[in-house]
Design an enzyme around this catalytic site. Structure first.
Site, PDB file in Angstrom:
ATOM      1  N   CYS A 100       0.856  -1.180   0.000  1.00  0.00           N
ATOM      2  CA  CYS A 100       0.000   0.000   0.000  1.00  0.00           C
ATOM      3  C   CYS A 100       0.893   1.231   0.000  1.00  0.00           C
ATOM      4  O   CYS A 100       1.889   1.271   0.724  1.00  0.00           O
ATOM      5  CB  CYS A 100      -0.890  -0.016   1.240  1.00  0.00           C
ATOM      6  SG  CYS A 100      -2.006   1.398   1.349  1.00  0.00           S
ATOM      7  N   HIS A 142      -9.010  -4.079  -1.671  1.00  0.00           N
ATOM      8  CA  HIS A 142      -8.029  -3.288  -0.907  1.00  0.00           C
ATOM      9  C   HIS A 142      -8.448  -1.811  -0.879  1.00  0.00           C
ATOM     10  O   HIS A 142      -8.487  -1.187   0.188  1.00  0.00           O
ATOM     11  CB  HIS A 142      -6.647  -3.475  -1.543  1.00  0.00           C
ATOM     12  CG  HIS A 142      -5.573  -2.626  -0.945  1.00  0.00           C
ATOM     13  ND1 HIS A 142      -4.471  -3.156  -0.307  1.00  0.00           N
ATOM     14  CD2 HIS A 142      -5.420  -1.268  -0.907  1.00  0.00           C
ATOM     15  CE1 HIS A 142      -3.704  -2.154   0.126  1.00  0.00           C
ATOM     16  NE2 HIS A 142      -4.252  -1.002  -0.235  1.00  0.00           N
ATOM     17  N   GLU A 143      -8.780  -1.275  -2.066  1.00  0.00           N
ATOM     18  CA  GLU A 143      -9.142   0.149  -2.146  1.00  0.00           C
ATOM     19  C   GLU A 143     -10.481   0.415  -1.464  1.00  0.00           C
ATOM     20  O   GLU A 143     -10.665   1.447  -0.818  1.00  0.00           O
ATOM     21  CB  GLU A 143      -9.182   0.623  -3.600  1.00  0.00           C
ATOM     22  CG  GLU A 143      -7.906   0.404  -4.407  1.00  0.00           C
ATOM     23  CD  GLU A 143      -6.647   0.916  -3.730  1.00  0.00           C
ATOM     24  OE1 GLU A 143      -6.740   1.818  -2.873  1.00  0.00           O
ATOM     25  OE2 GLU A 143      -5.559   0.395  -4.037  1.00  0.00           O
ATOM     26  N   HIS A 146     -10.204   1.075   2.131  1.00  0.00           N
ATOM     27  CA  HIS A 146      -9.779   2.438   2.494  1.00  0.00           C
ATOM     28  C   HIS A 146     -10.996   3.347   2.707  1.00  0.00           C
ATOM     29  O   HIS A 146     -10.928   4.290   3.495  1.00  0.00           O
ATOM     30  CB  HIS A 146      -8.894   3.049   1.396  1.00  0.00           C
ATOM     31  CG  HIS A 146      -7.456   2.613   1.437  1.00  0.00           C
ATOM     32  ND1 HIS A 146      -6.631   2.842   2.500  1.00  0.00           N
ATOM     33  CD2 HIS A 146      -6.690   1.975   0.508  1.00  0.00           C
ATOM     34  CE1 HIS A 146      -5.410   2.375   2.239  1.00  0.00           C
ATOM     35  NE2 HIS A 146      -5.423   1.832   1.039  1.00  0.00           N
TER      36      HIS A 146
END
Ligand code: NI
Length: 174
Positions: A100, A142-143, A146
């Site tokens: 990341c 993953h994004e 966030h």
């Protein structure tokens, strides 16, 4: 406020919950997209989320492509996904390496769903959907995390799944 650098782990803005985009094509929105693209490319990332540049809006970019950080990534056009919603198509959890831009110097094995469907709005606000599997599905998840104030280290099964980037580069060297 848009930052000129990717926020680093420990910055409380990375732990904010992002809110939906309601106005598309505002100067703030376009400025955010442009900063995200610039910082993703300069960091050789394959994805980025608005909270990483200090903007608590539901915007992610997924841009799977081979880079020196991810040499085996498949090529796909960079896709901007606003207000994304995730549906699981294949609930099998597969462990794979992630890094990341907000967590430099380390990599970890992270379990992610193998295949997903994402409903989202494009940069014009038009509703779209896309099916993703394997690496691009991993990048999206993953994004997407966030946007919930999560980083990939929150998803690992064991601290033994964390390695230094220098060791990761040895592991993937063929
Ligand atoms: Ni990240």
């Amino acid at each position: 406020m848009t930052e000129n650098t990717v926020l680093q782990l420990g910055n409380p803005l990375l732990r904010q919950i992002a809110t939906p985009v309601t106005v598309f094509n505002s100067p703030e929105f376009l400025d955010c997209l442009s900063s995200m693209q610039t910082l993703m490319e300069s960091g050789n990332g394959v994805g980025i989320a608005a909270p990483q540049i200090g903007v608590a809006m539901q915007i992610v970019i997924v841009a799977s492509r081979p880079t020196n950080r991810y040499p085996d990534a498949p090529e796909m056009p960079a896709t901007i996904l606003c207000n994304p919603q995730l549906e699981i198509l294949n609930p099998t959890l597969v462990k794979g390496w992630e890094g990341c831009l907000s967590v430099p110097g380390i990599r970890a094995l992270v379990p992610r769903y193998q295949a997903i469907r994402v409903r989202f709005q494009d940069r014009e606000g038009k509703s779209q959907q896309i099916d993703l599997k394997d690496f691009p599905a991993r990048v999206f998840q993953h994004e997407f995390d966030h946007l919930q104030g999560l980083v990939y280290l929150d998803r690992i099964e064991s601290s033994r799944d964390i390695v230094a980037e220098s060791e990761y580069l040895k592991l993937i060297a063929h």
